[in-house]
Design a protein around this motif. Structure first.
Motif, PDB file in Angstrom:
ATOM      1  N   THR A 182      39.706  38.089  43.268  1.00 29.29           N
ATOM      2  CA  THR A 182      39.935  37.009  43.919  1.00 29.29           C
ATOM      3  C   THR A 182      41.238  36.285  43.639  1.00 29.29           C
ATOM      4  O   THR A 182      41.641  36.384  42.452  1.00 29.29           O
ATOM      5  N   SER A 238      35.173  40.303  42.764  1.00 36.29           N
ATOM      6  CA  SER A 238      33.811  40.806  43.388  1.00 36.29           C
ATOM      7  C   SER A 238      33.604  42.336  43.450  1.00 36.29           C
ATOM      8  O   SER A 238      34.488  43.019  43.378  1.00 36.29           O
ATOM      9  N   THR A 243      32.754  35.796  37.266  1.00 37.00           N
ATOM     10  CA  THR A 243      33.733  34.522  36.943  1.00 37.00           C
ATOM     11  C   THR A 243      34.064  34.675  35.508  1.00 37.00           C
ATOM     12  O   THR A 243      33.099  34.660  34.393  1.00 37.00           O
ATOM     13  N   ALA A 300      38.108  35.384  39.034  1.00 37.35           N
ATOM     14  CA  ALA A 300      36.932  35.961  39.546  1.00 37.35           C
ATOM     15  C   ALA A 300      37.168  37.495  40.307  1.00 37.35           C
ATOM     16  O   ALA A 300      38.205  37.604  40.805  1.00 37.35           O
ATOM     17  N   VAL A 306      29.602  38.427  42.175  1.00 38.77           N
ATOM     18  CA  VAL A 306      31.007  37.789  41.966  1.00 38.77           C
ATOM     19  C   VAL A 306      30.830  37.471  40.320  1.00 38.77           C
ATOM     20  O   VAL A 306      30.070  36.599  39.810  1.00 38.77           O
TER      21      VAL A 306
END
Length: 243
Positions: free
Chosen positions: A71, A123, A42, A121, A40
């Motif tokens: 996200t 993934s 950020t 964020a 992930v």
């Protein structure tokens, strides 16, 4: 999803429109950098464009990461901009991929005021390429002006010398857990612990059973002994009467 047309090229062209000096950068913080792991990423933004509120963040994705899962952030809307791959590739699950996410665009529902921080964020699965450095150029659009955080250091150049550096991360050696959570060694340890707990419980049960059996024998012996004494006393009393 939308297909990339002039939008991607237009965003890349913003490199030449980088605003002047800024107090901080758009940065990326990965939860893992292990080669081949699911991570992930950020991205953080903490200021506007020379004081102007931020309205949009356009994140360019490296070609080695074809699949991206953004996200949801309630303060922003999000869009993936895809482009066709020259040649299909196969992902870790054996699926054929014919297009990649070239850009992820977050648009603020309410402009983010200068001096206030927010994060978005993504993934992704990192490529299996330990030692490689990945750059994620970000174009920050504001109510007035925009900044292209797109500069990457040349070989031997100090990144600190860059006026508007792109967020980067360096891939490290694989850890063997694939980035899906606890490692296999942790799982083995847990399994061993469970087995030990179950074995210990069984031993305790056996010990309790043995103790109960021993207590039963002791009580039985005591009862038998008392019975013998009673019979002996009765016999003695009878013999006394006959005498």
């Amino acid at each position: 999803m939308t297909t990339a047309t002039g939008a991607l090229a237009g965003s890349l062209a913003v490199v030449a429109l980088t605003a002047g000096t800024a107090g901080a950068h758009v940065t990326v913080t990965p939860d893992t950098t292990s080669a081949g792991a699911y991570a992930v990423l950020t991205f953080s933004v903490g200021h506007g464009c020379e004081g102007s509120p931020t309205t949009k963040l356009a994140i360019q994705m490296p070609e080695s990461i074809p699949v991206v899962t953004p996200t949801i952030n309630p303060n922003w809307t999000v869009e993936k901009v895809d482009e066709q791959l020259a040649e299909p590739v196969t992902d870790a699950h054996g699926n054929e991929i014919t297009e990649r996410t070239a850009q992820v665009v977050y648009t603020a529902k309410t402009p983010l005021a200068d001096g206030f921080r927010d994060t978005v964020a993504l993934s992704v699965q990192l490529p299996d390429a330990a030692g490689d450095t990945l750059a994620f150029p970000v174009v920050q659009t504001c109510e007035q002006g925009r900044t292209g955080w797109t500069e990457t250091a040349a070989e031997g150049q100090d990144p600190e010398e860059l006026a508007s550096p792109a967020p980067v991360l360096t891939i490290t050696e694989a850890t063997g857990d694939g980035g899906h959570g606890g490692s296999s060694s942790d799982a083995d340890t847990d399994a061993d612990t469970d087995a030990t707990d179950e074995s210990g419980a069984a031993d305790d049960a056996d010990a309790t059973s043995d103790d109960d059996g021993g207590n039963g024998l002791a009580i039985g012996g005591l009862v038998a002994g008392l019975g013998g004494l009673a019979l002996g006393g009765l016999a003695l009393a009878r013999s006394g009467k006959k005498a």
